[in-house]
Design an enzyme around this catalytic site. Structure first.
Site, PDB file in Angstrom:
ATOM      1  N   HIS A  42      19.429  27.094  36.061  1.00  0.00           N
ATOM      2  CA  HIS A  42      20.830  27.347  35.746  1.00  0.00           C
ATOM      3  C   HIS A  42      20.963  27.936  34.337  1.00  0.00           C
ATOM      4  O   HIS A  42      21.442  27.283  33.411  1.00  0.00           O
ATOM      5  CB  HIS A  42      21.644  26.061  35.891  1.00  0.00           C
ATOM      6  CG  HIS A  42      22.026  25.783  37.308  1.00  0.00           C
ATOM      7  ND1 HIS A  42      22.428  24.542  37.753  1.00  0.00           N
ATOM      8  CD2 HIS A  42      22.073  26.594  38.397  1.00  0.00           C
ATOM      9  CE1 HIS A  42      22.696  24.608  39.053  1.00  0.00           C
ATOM     10  NE2 HIS A  42      22.484  25.838  39.457  1.00  0.00           N
ATOM     11  N   HIS A  74      15.322  23.146  41.216  1.00  0.00           N
ATOM     12  CA  HIS A  74      16.171  22.083  41.748  1.00  0.00           C
ATOM     13  C   HIS A  74      15.690  21.566  43.104  1.00  0.00           C
ATOM     14  O   HIS A  74      16.142  20.520  43.562  1.00  0.00           O
ATOM     15  CB  HIS A  74      17.606  22.595  41.924  1.00  0.00           C
ATOM     16  CG  HIS A  74      18.221  23.101  40.658  1.00  0.00           C
ATOM     17  ND1 HIS A  74      18.337  24.440  40.370  1.00  0.00           N
ATOM     18  CD2 HIS A  74      18.743  22.442  39.603  1.00  0.00           C
ATOM     19  CE1 HIS A  74      18.916  24.582  39.183  1.00  0.00           C
ATOM     20  NE2 HIS A  74      19.170  23.393  38.694  1.00  0.00           N
ATOM     21  N   CYS A  96      10.780  21.035  40.543  1.00  0.00           N
ATOM     22  CA  CYS A  96      10.346  20.171  39.447  1.00  0.00           C
ATOM     23  C   CYS A  96       9.678  18.924  40.014  1.00  0.00           C
ATOM     24  O   CYS A  96      10.221  18.284  40.924  1.00  0.00           O
ATOM     25  CB  CYS A  96      11.551  19.783  38.598  1.00  0.00           C
ATOM     26  SG  CYS A  96      11.180  18.500  37.365  1.00  0.00           S
ATOM     27  N   GLU A 126      20.312  20.327  43.402  1.00  0.00           N
ATOM     28  CA  GLU A 126      19.347  19.229  43.369  1.00  0.00           C
ATOM     29  C   GLU A 126      19.790  18.102  44.287  1.00  0.00           C
ATOM     30  O   GLU A 126      18.984  17.545  45.043  1.00  0.00           O
ATOM     31  CB  GLU A 126      19.173  18.683  41.945  1.00  0.00           C
ATOM     32  CG  GLU A 126      18.178  17.528  41.898  1.00  0.00           C
ATOM     33  CD  GLU A 126      18.087  16.844  40.542  1.00  0.00           C
ATOM     34  OE1 GLU A 126      17.831  15.625  40.509  1.00  0.00           O
ATOM     35  OE2 GLU A 126      18.265  17.526  39.513  1.00  0.00           O
ATOM     36  N   THR A 165      18.370  13.737  38.548  1.00  0.00           N
ATOM     37  CA  THR A 165      17.515  13.591  37.366  1.00  0.00           C
ATOM     38  C   THR A 165      18.225  13.823  36.039  1.00  0.00           C
ATOM     39  O   THR A 165      17.793  13.305  35.004  1.00  0.00           O
ATOM     40  CB  THR A 165      16.322  14.556  37.432  1.00  0.00           C
ATOM     41  OG1 THR A 165      16.807  15.907  37.544  1.00  0.00           O
ATOM     42  CG2 THR A 165      15.428  14.236  38.612  1.00  0.00           C
ATOM     43  N   ASN A 223      23.267  19.617  33.264  1.00  0.00           N
ATOM     44  CA  ASN A 223      22.718  18.820  32.163  1.00  0.00           C
ATOM     45  C   ASN A 223      23.222  19.331  30.818  1.00  0.00           C
ATOM     46  O   ASN A 223      23.416  18.550  29.885  1.00  0.00           O
ATOM     47  CB  ASN A 223      21.181  18.780  32.227  1.00  0.00           C
ATOM     48  CG  ASN A 223      20.529  20.035  31.700  1.00  0.00           C
ATOM     49  OD1 ASN A 223      20.346  20.209  30.502  1.00  0.00           O
ATOM     50  ND2 ASN A 223      20.155  20.921  32.603  1.00  0.00           N
ATOM     51  N   SER A 265      17.454  24.030  30.590  1.00  0.00           N
ATOM     52  CA  SER A 265      17.151  25.359  31.122  1.00  0.00           C
ATOM     53  C   SER A 265      17.248  26.442  30.050  1.00  0.00           C
ATOM     54  O   SER A 265      17.391  27.622  30.362  1.00  0.00           O
ATOM     55  CB  SER A 265      18.109  25.699  32.272  1.00  0.00           C
ATOM     56  OG  SER A 265      17.939  24.812  33.351  1.00  0.00           O
TER      57      SER A 265
END
Length: 283
Positions: A42, A74, A96, A126, A165, A223, A265
């Site tokens: 992202h 994701h 990941c 995700e 996460t 995030n 990211s």
């Protein structure tokens, strides 16, 4: 000139760096088209750079046509991977490793007979991947979501919990506290990535010490948005930028200390560019 301080935990995490490395390495040696299933990460600037290198974005496997399809950091559902393979595409899984751990945890809870809740953002790629691996699970993004499920009789006596996460620990704690008041058994597997927690803690500590706080990263990055929220709680003069050109000199004109953090990211080069520009603006 203001003092510019970069959080001691900021920027691209292991999962992002791994996905980028795998993509660039395989794109360089590919004999046919290369696509990522959705944006690899992202960060629109990084995605644009990948496109310049010949790596295109496919919204679904059929859009790739042929060649190599890279599963983004994701992750995705087993059904989508099977669909891609059925179309004759070569599939490279850049999910990941920490996201894969959530997949495994959710699958185990379902097999053990738990009603599974995923604490996270509904619709986030995700989270969609986690749901696909769990087979049956529900997403909750707040205590109110949990209460709605309880009042509707949707939860049994055994409830299992996993977490997107990049979520915040206080949300997980609030959800679990609500569940403990009603369920007979609650099993929690805390799948918040350690890198996420470290970045959030470092950002909060830095934001409390500075006159202005700059959060760098994609506007579509969950995030990074959470980093912004954390910093804004501690420093009213907090700004989320995606590109260095968004920096406004008025934000830092009177600042003595300027803090900088960045989402998972965000490559180091983007952080360095922001720091260099802040030095110019704060003279």
């Amino acid at each position: 000139m203001a003092e510019i301080i970069v959080a001691n935990r900021a920027g691209a995490c292991y999962g992002v760096e791994r996905a980028l490395s795998l993509t660039l390495e395989n794109a360089e040696h590919a004999s046919g088209p290369v696509h990522t299933l959705g944006p690899l990460i992202h960060n629109p600037i990084v995605v644009k750079d990948l496109e310049a290198r010949g790596v295109r974005v496919a919204d679904r496997p059929a859009d790739a046509g042929s060649g190599l399809l890279i599963i983004r950091a994701h992750g995705t559902t087993p059904e989508v991977i099977a669909e891609a393979q059925g179309l004759g595409l070569e599939v490279l899984d850049a999910t990941c490793p920490y996201v894969k751990k959530v997949h495994v945890a959710a699958e185990k809870l379902v097999r053990a007979g738990y009603d599974v809740l995923v604490v996270g953002e509904a619709g986030h790629p995700e989270v969609e991947g986690i749901l696909g691996h769990a087979g049956k699970a529900r997403v909750v993004g707040s205590v109110e979501d949990v209460r709605a499920l309880e009042e509707g009789g949707a939860l049994g006596h055994k409830v299992g919990v996993v977490v997107q996460t990049t979520q915040r620990l206080p949300l997980l704690q609030a959800v679990v506290s609500e569940l403990l008041a009603s369920a007979k058994e609650v099993r929690v597997i805390n799948t918040i990535c350690a890198a996420t927690q470290e970045r959030q803690q470092a950002a909060a500590e830095l934001a409390a010490q500075v006159d202005a706080m700059i959060v760098v990263g994609g506007k579509n990055s969950g995030n990074t948005r959470r980093l912004y929220e954390i910093c804004a709680d501690a420093c009213a003069n907090t700004h989320h930028i995606e590109d260095v050109e968004e920096l406004d000199g008025s934000w830092v004109h009177d600042a003595v200390k300027i803090g900088v953090t960045a989402g998972a990211s965000t490559p180091q080069a983007h952080i360095d560019g922001v720091v260099a520009r802040l030095r110019e603006l704060s003279r």
